[in-house]
Design an enzyme around this catalytic site. Sequence first.
Site, PDB file in Angstrom:
ATOM      1  CE  LYS A  14      -2.145  -1.205   4.001  1.00 27.88           C
ATOM      2  NZ  LYS A  14      -1.548  -2.506   4.137  1.00 27.88           N
ATOM      3  NE  ARG A  89      -4.160  -1.457   9.417  1.00 28.99           N
ATOM      4  CZ  ARG A  89      -3.367  -0.923   8.980  1.00 28.99           C
ATOM      5  NH1 ARG A  89      -3.108   0.160   8.166  1.00 28.99           N
ATOM      6  NH2 ARG A  89      -2.112  -1.723   8.607  1.00 28.99           N
ATOM      7  NE  ARG A 128       8.131  -2.357   5.991  1.00 32.05           N
ATOM      8  CZ  ARG A 128       7.053  -1.986   5.732  1.00 32.05           C
ATOM      9  NH1 ARG A 128       6.409  -1.066   4.811  1.00 32.05           N
ATOM     10  NH2 ARG A 128       6.013  -2.520   6.876  1.00 32.05           N
ATOM     11  NE  ARG A 134       6.479  -0.104  10.056  1.00 29.16           N
ATOM     12  CZ  ARG A 134       5.657  -0.116   9.265  1.00 29.16           C
ATOM     13  NH1 ARG A 134       5.684   0.501   8.336  1.00 29.16           N
ATOM     14  NH2 ARG A 134       4.563  -0.856   9.552  1.00 29.16           N
ATOM     15  NE  ARG A 146       2.510  -4.883  11.150  1.00 23.00           N
ATOM     16  CZ  ARG A 146       3.565  -4.713  10.397  1.00 23.00           C
ATOM     17  NH1 ARG A 146       4.672  -5.199  10.569  1.00 23.00           N
ATOM     18  NH2 ARG A 146       3.266  -4.089   9.224  1.00 23.00           N
TER      19      ARG A 146
HETATM   20  P1  B4P Z   1       4.459  -1.581   2.227  1.00 22.86           P
HETATM   21  O1  B4P Z   1       4.041  -0.841   0.877  1.00 22.86           O
HETATM   22  O2  B4P Z   1       5.290  -0.651   3.078  1.00 22.86           O
HETATM   23  O3  B4P Z   1       3.487  -2.009   3.054  1.00 22.86           O
HETATM   24  P2  B4P Z   1       1.896  -1.644   3.594  1.00 22.86           P
HETATM   25  O4  B4P Z   1       0.969  -2.495   3.212  1.00 22.86           O
HETATM   26  O5  B4P Z   1       1.664   0.044   3.409  1.00 22.86           O
HETATM   27  O6  B4P Z   1       2.246  -1.705   5.225  1.00 22.86           O
HETATM   28  P3  B4P Z   1       1.691  -1.910   6.719  1.00 22.86           P
HETATM   29  O7  B4P Z   1       0.435  -2.352   6.630  1.00 22.86           O
HETATM   30  O8  B4P Z   1       2.781  -2.658   7.400  1.00 22.86           O
HETATM   31  O9  B4P Z   1       1.711  -0.530   7.499  1.00 22.86           O
HETATM   32  P4  B4P Z   1       0.872   0.776   8.273  1.00 22.86           P
HETATM   33  O10 B4P Z   1       2.113   1.548   8.363  1.00 22.86           O
HETATM   34  O11 B4P Z   1      -0.474   1.055   7.306  1.00 22.86           O
HETATM   35  O12 B4P Z   1       5.455  -2.824   1.837  1.00 22.86           O
HETATM   36  C1  B4P Z   1       5.988  -3.575   2.727  1.00 22.86           C
HETATM   37  C2  B4P Z   1       7.280  -4.150   2.039  1.00 22.86           C
HETATM   38  O13 B4P Z   1       7.205  -4.795   1.030  1.00 22.86           O
HETATM   39  C3  B4P Z   1       8.196  -3.041   1.987  1.00 22.86           C
HETATM   40  O14 B4P Z   1       9.528  -3.410   2.188  1.00 22.86           O
HETATM   41  C4  B4P Z   1       8.137  -3.000   0.137  1.00 22.86           C
HETATM   42  O15 B4P Z   1       9.447  -2.454  -0.191  1.00 22.86           O
HETATM   43  C5  B4P Z   1       8.102  -4.314  -0.349  1.00 22.86           C
HETATM   44  N1  B4P Z   1       7.224  -4.378  -1.112  1.00 22.86           N
HETATM   45  C6  B4P Z   1       6.008  -3.520  -1.731  1.00 22.86           C
HETATM   46  N2  B4P Z   1       5.620  -4.215  -3.016  1.00 22.86           N
HETATM   47  C7  B4P Z   1       6.375  -5.148  -3.163  1.00 22.86           C
HETATM   48  C8  B4P Z   1       6.346  -6.213  -4.366  1.00 22.86           C
HETATM   49  N3  B4P Z   1       5.575  -5.958  -5.489  1.00 22.86           N
HETATM   50  N4  B4P Z   1       7.222  -6.986  -4.460  1.00 22.86           N
HETATM   51  C9  B4P Z   1       8.206  -7.272  -3.432  1.00 22.86           C
HETATM   52  N5  B4P Z   1       8.154  -6.464  -2.405  1.00 22.86           N
HETATM   53  C10 B4P Z   1       7.305  -5.326  -2.297  1.00 22.86           C
HETATM   54  O16 B4P Z   1       0.361   0.010   9.538  1.00 22.86           O
HETATM   55  C11 B4P Z   1       1.239  -0.146  10.643  1.00 22.86           C
HETATM   56  C12 B4P Z   1       0.563  -0.036  12.037  1.00 22.86           C
HETATM   57  O17 B4P Z   1      -0.089   1.142  12.354  1.00 22.86           O
HETATM   58  C13 B4P Z   1      -0.731  -1.114  12.143  1.00 22.86           C
HETATM   59  O18 B4P Z   1      -0.330  -2.555  12.336  1.00 22.86           O
HETATM   60  C14 B4P Z   1      -1.680  -0.584  13.231  1.00 22.86           C
HETATM   61  O19 B4P Z   1      -1.146  -0.858  14.364  1.00 22.86           O
HETATM   62  C15 B4P Z   1      -1.424   1.069  12.915  1.00 22.86           C
HETATM   63  N6  B4P Z   1      -2.416   1.664  12.174  1.00 22.86           N
HETATM   64  C16 B4P Z   1      -2.492   2.045  10.846  1.00 22.86           C
HETATM   65  N7  B4P Z   1      -3.495   2.560  10.418  1.00 22.86           N
HETATM   66  C17 B4P Z   1      -4.429   2.189  11.346  1.00 22.86           C
HETATM   67  C18 B4P Z   1      -5.800   2.293  11.317  1.00 22.86           C
HETATM   68  N8  B4P Z   1      -6.643   2.877  10.291  1.00 22.86           N
HETATM   69  N9  B4P Z   1      -6.662   1.912  12.397  1.00 22.86           N
HETATM   70  C19 B4P Z   1      -5.849   1.257  13.321  1.00 22.86           C
HETATM   71  N10 B4P Z   1      -4.788   1.109  13.479  1.00 22.86           N
HETATM   72  C20 B4P Z   1      -3.770   1.675  12.427  1.00 22.86           C
END
Ligand code: B4P
Length: 191
Positions: A14, A89, A128, A134, A146
Amino acid sequence: MLNIVLFGPPGAGKGTQSEKLIAKYALVHLSTGDILRAEITAGTALGLEAKKLMDQGILVPDEVVIGMISNKLDANKDTNGFIFDGFPRTVAQATALDTLLASKNSAISMMISLVVADEELKSRLLLRGKDSGRADDANPAIIEKRIEEYNSKTAAVASFYETQNKLKSINGIGSIADIFTQICLTIDSNK
Ligand code: B4P
Protein backbone atom coordinates in the site's frame (compact mmCIF):
# COMPACT_ATOMS: atom_id res chain seq x y z
CA MET A 1 -12.77 14.43 -6.60
CA LEU A 2 -10.86 11.19 -7.05
CA ASN A 3 -10.85 9.45 -3.65
CA ILE A 4 -9.14 6.07 -3.64
CA VAL A 5 -8.91 3.60 -0.78
CA LEU A 6 -5.74 1.52 -1.22
CA PHE A 7 -6.37 -1.68 0.66
CA GLY A 8 -4.59 -4.91 1.54
CA PRO A 9 -2.98 -6.86 4.36
CA PRO A 10 0.20 -5.64 6.12
CA GLY A 11 3.05 -5.58 3.61
CA ALA A 12 0.77 -5.82 0.55
CA GLY A 13 2.45 -2.75 -0.94
CA LYS A 14 0.00 0.00 0.00
CA GLY A 15 2.71 2.48 1.03
CA THR A 16 4.90 1.54 -1.95
CA GLN A 17 2.15 2.03 -4.54
CA SER A 18 0.73 5.14 -2.83
CA GLU A 19 3.98 7.02 -3.42
CA LYS A 20 3.74 6.37 -7.15
CA LEU A 21 0.00 7.16 -7.34
CA ILE A 22 0.20 10.54 -5.60
CA ALA A 23 2.85 11.61 -8.11
CA LYS A 24 0.82 10.50 -11.16
CA TYR A 25 -2.64 11.73 -10.11
CA ALA A 26 -1.66 14.73 -7.90
CA LEU A 27 -3.57 13.39 -4.90
CA VAL A 28 -3.01 13.98 -1.19
CA HIS A 29 -1.59 10.90 0.55
CA LEU A 30 -3.27 10.06 3.87
CA SER A 31 -1.47 7.12 5.52
CA THR A 32 -2.70 6.51 9.04
CA GLY A 33 0.46 4.42 9.68
CA ASP A 34 2.69 7.35 8.66
CA ILE A 35 0.63 9.86 10.69
CA LEU A 36 0.84 7.61 13.77
CA ARG A 37 4.61 7.12 13.33
CA ALA A 38 5.00 10.93 13.07
CA GLU A 39 3.13 11.27 16.38
CA ILE A 40 5.48 8.68 17.93
CA THR A 41 8.56 10.55 16.66
CA ALA A 42 7.17 13.84 18.01
CA GLY A 43 6.63 12.14 21.40
CA THR A 44 3.00 13.29 21.72
CA ALA A 45 0.60 11.66 24.22
CA LEU A 46 -1.30 10.13 21.28
CA GLY A 47 1.98 8.78 19.85
CA LEU A 48 3.01 7.19 23.14
CA GLU A 49 -0.35 5.41 23.46
CA ALA A 50 -0.31 4.33 19.79
CA LYS A 51 3.25 2.97 20.05
CA LYS A 52 2.26 0.48 22.77
CA LEU A 53 -0.36 -1.02 20.44
CA MET A 54 1.56 -0.78 17.16
CA ASP A 55 4.63 -2.50 18.65
CA GLN A 56 2.36 -5.47 19.47
CA GLY A 57 0.76 -5.49 16.00
CA ILE A 58 -2.62 -4.39 17.39
CA LEU A 59 -4.87 -1.79 15.72
CA VAL A 60 -5.13 1.66 17.32
CA PRO A 61 -8.69 2.58 18.54
CA ASP A 62 -11.11 3.71 15.81
CA GLU A 63 -11.85 7.09 17.41
CA VAL A 64 -8.15 8.01 17.37
CA VAL A 65 -7.62 7.36 13.65
CA ILE A 66 -11.01 8.78 12.62
CA GLY A 67 -10.14 12.03 14.43
CA MET A 68 -6.76 12.17 12.67
CA ILE A 69 -8.35 11.67 9.23
CA SER A 70 -11.04 14.27 9.90
CA ASN A 71 -8.32 16.85 10.70
CA LYS A 72 -6.41 15.99 7.52
CA LEU A 73 -9.53 16.30 5.33
CA ASP A 74 -10.19 19.75 6.79
CA ALA A 75 -6.57 20.78 6.19
CA ASN A 76 -6.68 19.82 2.46
CA LYS A 77 -9.93 21.33 1.18
CA ASP A 78 -8.61 22.30 -2.29
CA THR A 79 -7.14 18.96 -3.38
CA ASN A 80 -8.07 16.89 -6.50
CA GLY A 81 -8.63 13.98 -4.14
CA PHE A 82 -7.06 11.63 -1.61
CA ILE A 83 -5.32 8.28 -1.44
CA PHE A 84 -6.40 6.61 1.80
CA ASP A 85 -3.53 4.24 2.64
CA GLY A 86 -4.10 1.86 5.55
CA PHE A 87 -7.47 3.49 6.34
CA PRO A 88 -10.24 2.42 6.82
CA ARG A 89 -9.10 -0.72 8.68
CA THR A 90 -12.43 -1.57 10.34
CA VAL A 91 -16.05 -1.34 9.17
CA ALA A 92 -16.61 1.36 11.83
CA GLN A 93 -13.80 3.42 10.23
CA ALA A 94 -15.31 2.87 6.75
CA THR A 95 -18.73 4.03 7.92
CA ALA A 96 -17.22 7.10 9.59
CA LEU A 97 -15.26 7.93 6.43
CA ASP A 98 -18.43 7.79 4.29
CA THR A 99 -20.13 10.18 6.74
CA LEU A 100 -17.16 12.58 6.81
CA LEU A 101 -16.92 12.68 3.01
CA ALA A 102 -20.71 13.07 2.57
CA SER A 103 -20.58 16.11 4.87
CA LYS A 104 -18.18 17.63 2.31
CA ASN A 105 -20.37 16.57 -0.66
CA SER A 106 -17.79 13.97 -1.62
CA ALA A 107 -17.47 10.15 -1.62
CA ILE A 108 -15.04 7.27 -2.12
CA SER A 109 -14.55 6.68 -5.86
CA MET A 110 -13.18 3.11 -5.57
CA MET A 111 -11.25 0.69 -3.39
CA ILE A 112 -8.12 -0.87 -4.93
CA SER A 113 -7.42 -4.09 -3.04
CA LEU A 114 -3.93 -5.62 -3.35
CA VAL A 115 -4.14 -9.40 -3.02
CA VAL A 116 -0.99 -11.09 -1.62
CA ALA A 117 -0.60 -14.52 0.04
CA ASP A 118 0.43 -14.68 3.71
CA GLU A 119 3.85 -16.31 3.12
CA GLU A 120 4.87 -13.48 0.75
CA LEU A 121 3.67 -10.86 3.26
CA LYS A 122 5.75 -12.39 6.05
CA SER A 123 8.92 -12.52 3.97
CA ARG A 124 8.49 -8.90 2.73
CA LEU A 125 7.94 -7.54 6.24
CA LEU A 126 10.86 -9.50 7.74
CA LEU A 127 13.09 -8.23 4.92
CA ARG A 128 12.03 -4.61 5.56
CA GLY A 129 12.49 -5.19 9.32
CA LYS A 130 16.21 -5.74 8.79
CA ASP A 131 16.75 -2.02 8.20
CA SER A 132 13.46 -0.14 8.73
CA GLY A 133 13.89 0.22 12.48
CA ARG A 134 10.17 -0.66 12.79
CA ALA A 135 9.59 -2.85 15.86
CA ASP A 136 6.44 -4.27 14.22
CA ASP A 137 8.43 -5.58 11.22
CA ALA A 138 11.27 -7.28 13.07
CA ASN A 139 9.54 -10.12 14.89
CA PRO A 140 7.68 -13.04 13.21
CA ALA A 141 5.18 -13.32 16.12
CA ILE A 142 4.21 -9.64 15.75
CA ILE A 143 3.85 -10.01 11.98
CA GLU A 144 1.53 -12.99 12.63
CA LYS A 145 -0.47 -10.81 15.02
CA ARG A 146 -0.83 -8.06 12.38
CA ILE A 147 -2.08 -10.60 9.82
CA GLU A 148 -4.50 -11.98 12.44
CA GLU A 149 -5.78 -8.42 13.14
CA TYR A 150 -6.24 -7.98 9.39
CA ASN A 151 -8.22 -11.21 9.05
CA SER A 152 -10.42 -10.59 12.10
CA LYS A 153 -11.06 -6.82 11.83
CA THR A 154 -9.97 -5.46 8.44
CA ALA A 155 -10.84 -8.02 5.73
CA ALA A 156 -14.57 -7.21 6.15
CA VAL A 157 -13.91 -3.67 4.90
CA ALA A 158 -13.57 -5.11 1.36
CA SER A 159 -17.15 -6.45 1.55
CA PHE A 160 -18.31 -3.01 2.74
CA TYR A 161 -17.08 -1.46 -0.54
CA GLU A 162 -18.12 -4.47 -2.64
CA THR A 163 -21.71 -3.82 -1.55
CA GLN A 164 -21.30 -0.31 -2.98
CA ASN A 165 -19.81 -1.77 -6.23
CA LYS A 166 -16.52 0.00 -5.54
CA LEU A 167 -14.18 -2.95 -4.90
CA LYS A 168 -11.43 -3.53 -7.53
CA SER A 169 -9.04 -6.40 -6.73
CA ILE A 170 -5.50 -6.52 -8.16
CA ASN A 171 -2.82 -9.21 -7.90
CA GLY A 172 -0.21 -7.68 -5.55
CA ILE A 173 2.50 -10.22 -6.43
CA GLY A 174 4.93 -9.29 -9.19
CA SER A 175 7.16 -6.32 -9.95
CA ILE A 176 6.28 -2.97 -8.34
CA ALA A 177 6.15 -1.41 -11.84
CA ASP A 178 3.76 -4.04 -13.26
CA ILE A 179 1.43 -3.77 -10.26
CA PHE A 180 1.44 0.04 -10.63
CA THR A 181 0.46 -0.33 -14.32
CA GLN A 182 -2.48 -2.57 -13.37
CA ILE A 183 -3.63 -0.12 -10.68
CA CYS A 184 -3.48 2.82 -13.13
CA LEU A 185 -5.45 0.90 -15.77
CA THR A 186 -8.10 0.15 -13.15
CA ILE A 187 -8.29 3.76 -11.96
CA ASP A 188 -8.43 5.17 -15.50
CA SER A 189 -11.23 2.85 -16.55
CA ASN A 190 -13.35 3.52 -13.44
CA LYS A 191 -12.91 7.19 -12.63
P1 B4P B 1 4.51 -1.47 2.20
O1 B4P B 1 4.05 -0.89 0.91
O2 B4P B 1 5.29 -0.59 3.07
O3 B4P B 1 3.37 -2.09 3.08
P2 B4P B 1 2.04 -1.50 3.65
O4 B4P B 1 1.01 -2.42 3.07
O5 B4P B 1 1.89 -0.05 3.36
O6 B4P B 1 2.25 -1.56 5.21
P3 B4P B 1 1.71 -1.82 6.67
O7 B4P B 1 0.35 -2.43 6.63
O8 B4P B 1 2.80 -2.56 7.31
O9 B4P B 1 1.68 -0.49 7.45
P4 B4P B 1 0.90 0.67 8.15
O10 B4P B 1 1.92 1.70 8.28
O11 B4P B 1 -0.36 1.01 7.42
O12 B4P B 1 5.34 -2.76 1.81
C1 B4P B 1 5.97 -3.60 2.74
C2 B4P B 1 7.30 -4.12 2.17
O13 B4P B 1 7.09 -4.87 0.98
C3 B4P B 1 8.26 -2.99 1.79
O14 B4P B 1 9.55 -3.34 2.25
C4 B4P B 1 8.22 -2.95 0.28
O15 B4P B 1 9.45 -2.54 -0.29
C5 B4P B 1 7.91 -4.38 -0.08
N1 B4P B 1 7.14 -4.48 -1.32
C6 B4P B 1 6.12 -3.68 -1.72
N2 B4P B 1 5.65 -4.08 -2.93
C7 B4P B 1 6.40 -5.19 -3.28
C8 B4P B 1 6.40 -6.08 -4.42
N3 B4P B 1 5.55 -5.92 -5.44
N4 B4P B 1 7.29 -7.09 -4.43
C9 B4P B 1 8.16 -7.27 -3.43
N5 B4P B 1 8.23 -6.46 -2.32
C10 B4P B 1 7.35 -5.43 -2.26
O16 B4P B 1 0.43 0.12 9.61
C11 B4P B 1 1.28 -0.09 10.71
C12 B4P B 1 0.47 -0.18 12.03
O17 B4P B 1 -0.18 1.11 12.31
C13 B4P B 1 -0.70 -1.17 12.10
O18 B4P B 1 -0.27 -2.48 12.45
C14 B4P B 1 -1.60 -0.53 13.20
O19 B4P B 1 -1.14 -0.82 14.50
C15 B4P B 1 -1.45 0.96 12.98
N6 B4P B 1 -2.50 1.53 12.12
C16 B4P B 1 -2.29 2.13 10.90
N7 B4P B 1 -3.47 2.54 10.37
C17 B4P B 1 -4.44 2.18 11.27
C18 B4P B 1 -5.87 2.33 11.27
N8 B4P B 1 -6.54 2.90 10.24
N9 B4P B 1 -6.56 1.86 12.35
C19 B4P B 1 -5.93 1.29 13.38
N10 B4P B 1 -4.58 1.13 13.44
C20 B4P B 1 -3.83 1.56 12.40
